[in-house]
Design an enzyme around this catalytic site. Structure first.
Site, short mmCIF file in Angstrom:
data_model
loop_
_atom_site.label_atom_id
_atom_site.label_comp_id
_atom_site.label_asym_id
_atom_site.label_seq_id
_atom_site.Cartn_x
_atom_site.Cartn_y
_atom_site.Cartn_z
N TYR A 91 44.51 40.98 36.20
CA TYR A 91 43.94 39.86 36.96
C TYR A 91 43.18 38.90 36.03
O TYR A 91 42.58 39.32 35.04
CB TYR A 91 42.97 40.40 38.03
CG TYR A 91 43.54 40.36 39.45
CD1 TYR A 91 44.90 40.50 39.70
CD2 TYR A 91 42.68 40.18 40.54
CE1 TYR A 91 45.39 40.46 41.01
CE2 TYR A 91 43.16 40.15 41.85
CZ TYR A 91 44.52 40.29 42.07
OH TYR A 91 45.00 40.24 43.35
N ASP A 100 41.01 49.97 45.04
CA ASP A 100 42.01 50.98 45.42
C ASP A 100 43.33 50.71 44.71
O ASP A 100 44.01 51.62 44.24
CB ASP A 100 42.19 51.06 46.95
CG ASP A 100 42.53 49.73 47.60
OD1 ASP A 100 42.45 48.66 46.95
OD2 ASP A 100 42.88 49.75 48.80
#
Ligand SMILES: Nc1ncnc2c1ncn2[C@@H]1O[C@H](COP(=O)(O)OP(=O)(O)O)[C@@H](O)[C@H]1O
Ligand SMILES: CC(C)(COP(=O)(O)O)[C@@H](O)C(=O)NCCC(=O)O
Ligand SMILES: [K+]
Length: 246
Positions: A91, A100
């Site tokens: 990211y 998660d």
């Protein structure tokens, strides 16, 4: 014994480890329900606890308080990382990747050490791509089965049915001849279509040289679309152990 918790948007998945052995576990709605389940199992002696949560900071904090005060244990909470266990978060802002998702892909890479596609089917459905060298390429998020069906129920006038008929409707996948069959089977096909698109993209990147992992509460529903996929329900917990060693 270690208590592990995976707090998703709909449910808290929990399990208890005695060394490497799983000695208890379940799916609950709330921290109170979890405490009740643990108290009802006198053979479980919790000595430490670790958790991952995609809930708000307030909800997560109150869950930690409930568990730590009831069992007098410190609770370790997984936090975002740029690099962990050989995987690099892809990211732009690593801390914004759902924890998660992060732990599931760390767990998948730990199990495979190959390129992998990680599909997690819960409230939302996510796909994450990890290259052979451990670089996370990013992923996709779409609504999961509960969200799809609820959107249809709440934004139409004439789609109404109960949970039992919904479960029965999914036993076959022929064109629906009732509303419940048409909706449930239609939404399931959307999920399977999403999964097939991800396989196509993984094939474009890696040919046949990759592994597919399926996890999350609704993973069984798409397993037939991924014959070589590995259904690993505790994938997030495998990553959680790497994130919070005791
Ligand atoms: N024992 C179970 N309890 C609750 N939901 C379950 C169970 N087994 C499968 N499911 C399915 O799992 C989905 C929720 O998946 P889950 O991975 O727990 O979501 P989240 O992580 O977003 O809370 C529900 O849509 C439901 O259909
Ligand atoms: C994508 C999710 C909503 C999935 O949650 P879940 O279905 O497991 O409850 C969660 O991982 C999340 O809130 N992620 C933050 C946004 C992101 O990953 O970009
Ligand atoms: K999910």
């Amino acid at each position: 014994m270690i208590l592990e918790m995976d707090c998703g948007n709909s449910f808290i998945k929990w399990r208890v480890l005695d060394g490497l052995k799983v000695v208890g576990g379940g799916v609950v709605d709330s921290g109170q329900e979890l405490v009740a389940a643990l108290l009802a199992s006198p053979l479980l002696h919790i000595t430490s606890c670790r958790l991952v949560s995609v809930r708000s900071d307030e909800e997560t904090a109150s869950l930690i308080t409930v568990v730590s005060s009831r069992f007098s244990v410190a609770v370790k909470c997984a936090s975002p990382a740029k690099v962990m266990a050989g995987v690099t978060n892809g990211y732009e802002h690593f801390e914004r990747l759902g924890l998660d998702r992060w732990l599931a892909l760390v767990g998948a890479y730990e199990l495979s050490r190959r390129a992998c596609l990680v599909l997690d089917l819960g409230t939302a459905v996510t796909a994450d791509f990890v290259a052979r060298d451990g670089q996370h390429l990013g992923g996709f998020i779409c609504p999961g089965l509960p969200l799809m069906r609820n959107q249809l129920r709440t934004h139409t006038r004439r789609i109404r049915y109960d949970t039992l008929s919904a479960e029965q409707a999914l036993q076959r996948n022929t064109p629906g001849r009732t509303t419940v069959e048409a909706v449930e089977r239609g939404c399931l096909m959307m999920l399977r279509g999403f999964v097939l698109s991800q396989l196509e993209l993984a094939g474009d990147y890696w040919g046949e040289d990759y592994e597919v992992f399926l996890t999350g509460g609704d993973a069984d529903l798409v397993a037939c679309a991924v014959p070589d996929g590995r259904l690993v329900k505790d994938l997030v917990f495998i990553g959680l152990a790497a994130a919070c060693p005791v």
